[in-house]
Design an enzyme around this catalytic site. Structure first.
Site, PDB file in Angstrom:
ATOM      1  N   HIS A  30       0.811  -1.683  -0.160  1.00 51.53           N
ATOM      2  CA  HIS A  30       0.167  -0.299  -0.130  1.00 51.53           C
ATOM      3  C   HIS A  30       0.506   1.388  -0.187  1.00 51.53           C
ATOM      4  O   HIS A  30       1.659   1.452   0.528  1.00 51.53           O
ATOM      5  CB  HIS A  30      -0.933  -0.092   1.561  1.00 51.53           C
ATOM      6  CG  HIS A  30      -2.227  -0.608   0.944  1.00 51.53           C
ATOM      7  ND1 HIS A  30      -3.212  -0.807   1.758  1.00 51.53           N
ATOM      8  CD2 HIS A  30      -1.901  -2.311   0.401  1.00 51.53           C
ATOM      9  CE1 HIS A  30      -4.272  -1.771   1.791  1.00 51.53           C
ATOM     10  NE2 HIS A  30      -3.086  -3.047   0.779  1.00 51.53           N
ATOM     11  N   LYS A 184      -3.422 -11.448   5.146  1.00 54.14           N
ATOM     12  CA  LYS A 184      -3.082 -11.326   4.151  1.00 54.14           C
ATOM     13  C   LYS A 184      -1.981 -11.692   3.614  1.00 54.14           C
ATOM     14  O   LYS A 184      -0.617 -11.560   3.895  1.00 54.14           O
ATOM     15  CB  LYS A 184      -3.360 -10.365   3.330  1.00 54.14           C
ATOM     16  CG  LYS A 184      -3.497  -9.786   2.538  1.00 54.14           C
ATOM     17  CD  LYS A 184      -4.193  -9.793   1.324  1.00 54.14           C
ATOM     18  CE  LYS A 184      -5.394  -8.734   1.438  1.00 54.14           C
ATOM     19  NZ  LYS A 184      -6.663  -9.703   0.519  1.00 54.14           N
ATOM     20  N   HIS A 311     -16.345  -8.280   1.975  1.00 53.72           N
ATOM     21  CA  HIS A 311     -14.479  -8.284   1.438  1.00 53.72           C
ATOM     22  C   HIS A 311     -14.949  -6.837   2.206  1.00 53.72           C
ATOM     23  O   HIS A 311     -15.632  -5.802   2.284  1.00 53.72           O
ATOM     24  CB  HIS A 311     -14.135  -8.034  -0.064  1.00 53.72           C
ATOM     25  CG  HIS A 311     -13.227  -7.122  -1.069  1.00 53.72           C
ATOM     26  ND1 HIS A 311     -13.931  -5.835  -1.116  1.00 53.72           N
ATOM     27  CD2 HIS A 311     -11.824  -8.372  -1.082  1.00 53.72           C
ATOM     28  CE1 HIS A 311     -12.309  -5.658  -1.404  1.00 53.72           C
ATOM     29  NE2 HIS A 311     -11.309  -6.922  -1.448  1.00 53.72           N
TER      30      HIS A 311
END
Length: 414
Positions: A30, A184, A311
Site C-alpha cells: 500500500h 493477508k 470483503h
C-alpha cells in the site's frame, strides 16, 4: 398528511486521499495515500452521504451524472440507477456492467441515507430490518514494513515474520477486541505465512483463522498449504486464480473456499456453483452496486447453499456504517466481515465516536439514515490532499518496485 420533498436538489462528488500504512499483499504494498470517493446528496432539507472506491466516479462523467439525477426522487433508486447507467453508456462505453455498478453504489448509499433521514428510520429498516444488534468483524492482519519508504516508523510497527504478526494481532485485539483473524498472504514465502498462522493459533487458542493470498499460489502450493493448515482455518480465501482452479482445490482437499475474486458479478455465480468452486462468497456493496443488490446477492447465496461474508478494502467510516447496516439485515451472514477500518480510522470523515469497533463488533446505528455525522472540515482537508498530491490511481506494484526493482505482481508467484 405531511408531504415530504424527496427530490434530489444537489449532488456533489469529493475524491479523497487519506493515510494508509505500508501493508504488503500479492500486488505489492500500500502506498502512503489511499483513495476513496464521497458522494454528497441533498434532497429537500436533508444532506446525505455515500462512500465508494477511489475510481468510483470518473471525473469526466461527474457533471453529466449530477445533471442526470437532479429532480429524481431519492426513493426511486431504480430510476436513479437507470439515469446513471444511461450517462455511463453514452460517455464511457468502455465501462462494463460491473464497472457501472461501482459508479452507482455510492450514489445508492447516499439515496438510502437520505431516505432514512427523511423518514427518521435507520437504513437497516429500509433493507427489511436489522436481525442482529451488532455485526462481527475480523481483525485484518498484514505483513508490513515498519514505516513507509522515506518515512518514519508508524504506530503499528514492523510485521515481517510470525512474531511480528502475533504482536500486530495482540495490538488489534487490545484496541478493538477482535475475536477472529484474517491474514493477508501472497506477500511472503508461503512457509512464513503458514508459520504465522500456526503462531496465531498458539497465541490465540480457538480463535477462527482465515488466510487470503489473492491467487498468488500455484495449484501445488495451495494443496500443500491446505494440508499444512488442516484444522486451523474456517476457510481458505482465493488460494488460486479462477473458478476452475478453485474447483480443483476444493475437490482435492475438501477445504471450504471463499472468494471476492473469481465471483464478482452475477454471471459468475452459476458456473461457480456448478463447479463447486466457492463455499463462502465475500460480498462487497462497492462492487455489486449498493446495499439492496448486496442483500439480493445474499438471498441467491442462501438458495445455492453458499455462505456469506464481506470483503473490504481501504475505507472510511461511511463505508463501515453502510456495511454494518446491510450485514445486520442479511439473515444468512455466516462469518465475521472483513474491515480495513482500524488501519485508516485516523483520517476518518465520520465525527469522533460515530462508528466504533468494540469487542470485535460494530453496534448497528439506530439514528436516521446511516446514523453517522460527517466532519465537513475533514472532508475538505482530505479532498485538498487529493488535489495537491496528484495521486489518482492505486499502484501497489509500482510502490514496491521503488524498494525492489525486480518485483512483479504476476500471479501465481509461489
Amino acid at each position: 398528511m405531511t408531504i415530504i420533498d424527496s427530490r434530489i436538489t444537489d449532488l456533489q462528488v469529493y475524491p479523497l486521499a487519506f493515510s494508509d500504512p505500508p501493508l504488503l499483499n500479492a500486488a505489492g504494498v500500500h502506498e502512503p495515500l489511499a483513495l476513496r470517493t464521497l458522494v454528497r446528496l441533498q434532497a429537500g432539507d436533508v444532506v446525505a452521504w455515500g462512500e465508494g472506491r477511489g475510481d468510483a466516479l470518473p471525473a469526466d462523467v461527474v457533471p453529466a451524472l449530477c445533471e442526470a439525477v437532479l429532480g429524481l426522487d431519492v426513493f426511486a433508486t431504480s430510476r436513479i440507477e437507470a439515469a446513471v447507467d444511461t450517462v455511463l453508456r453514452r460517455l464511457r462505453p468502455d465501462l462494463g456492467a460491473q464497472a457501472r455498478l461501482v459508479t452507482f453504489a455510492p450514489i445508492e448509499v447516499a439515496a438510502l441515507d437520505a431516505q432514512g433521514k427523511l423518514l427518521e428510520r435507520p437504513v437497516s429498516e429500509l433493507l427489511g430490518g436489522a436481525l442482529r444488534d451488532r455485526v462481527d468483524y475480523s481483525a485484518y492482519l498484514f505483513f508490513k514494513w515498519a514505516g513507509h519508504l522515506d518515512g518514519e516508523p508508524d504506530e503499528w510497527g514492523e510485521a515481517m515474520d510470525p512474531d511480528g504478526i502475533v504482536a500486530q494481532a495482540k495490538l488489534l485485539v487490545d484496541r478493538y477486541g477482535f475475536r477472529s483473524f484474517k491474514l493477508k498472504a501472497g506477500a511472503l514465502h508461503p512457509d512464513i505465512e503458514v508459520e504465522s498462522l500456526r503462531a496465531l493459533a498458539e497465541a490465540f487458542p480457538g480463535m477462527p483463522l482465515r488466510i487470503d493470498p489473492n491467487g498468488a499460489w500455484t495449484h501445488q502450493t495451495a494443496l500443500e498449504v491446505a494440508h499444512r493448515t488442516d484444522g486451523l482455518l474456517e476457510y481458505l480465501e482465493d488460494p488460486v486464480l479462477g473458478i476452475d482452479g478453485m474447483s480443483r482445490i476444493h475437490a482435492e482437499t475438501g477445504v471450504p473456499l471463499a472468494t471476492n475474486m473469481c465471483v464478482v458479478e452475477t454471471a459468475h455465480l452459476r458456473p461457480a456453483v456448478r463447479a463447486d468452486a466457492v463455499q463462502v462468497l465475500l460480498s462487497d456493496h462497492h462492487y455489486w452496486g449498493g446495499l439492496r443488490r448486496t442483500k439480493e446477492l445474499a438471498a441467491i447465496c442462501e438458495a445455492m447453499d453458499i455462505g456469506v461474508s464481506m470483503h473490504s478494502n481501504s475505507h472510511l467510516g461511511i463505508s463501515l456504517a453502510a456495511m454494518t447496516h446491510v450485514a445486520a439485515a442479511i439473515p444468512n451472514l455466516s462469518h465475521a466481515c472483513d474491515t480495513h477500518f482500524p488501519w485508516n480510522r485516523a483520517d476518518d470523515v465520520v465525527t469522533e465516536g460515530g462508528i466504533e469497533i468494540v469487542d470485535g463488533a460494530v453496534t448497528v446505528p439506530t439514528g436516521p439514515g446511516l446514523g453517522v455525522e460527517v466532519n465537513l472540515d475533514r472532508v475538505a482537508e482530505l479532498h485538498e490532499r487529493y488535489v495537491e498530491s496528484g495521486h489518482r490511481t492505486r499502484d501497489d506494484g509500482g510502490y514496491m518496485r521503488r524498494w525492489d526493482p525486480t518485483f512483479t505482481d504476476a500471479r501465481p508467484r509461489y
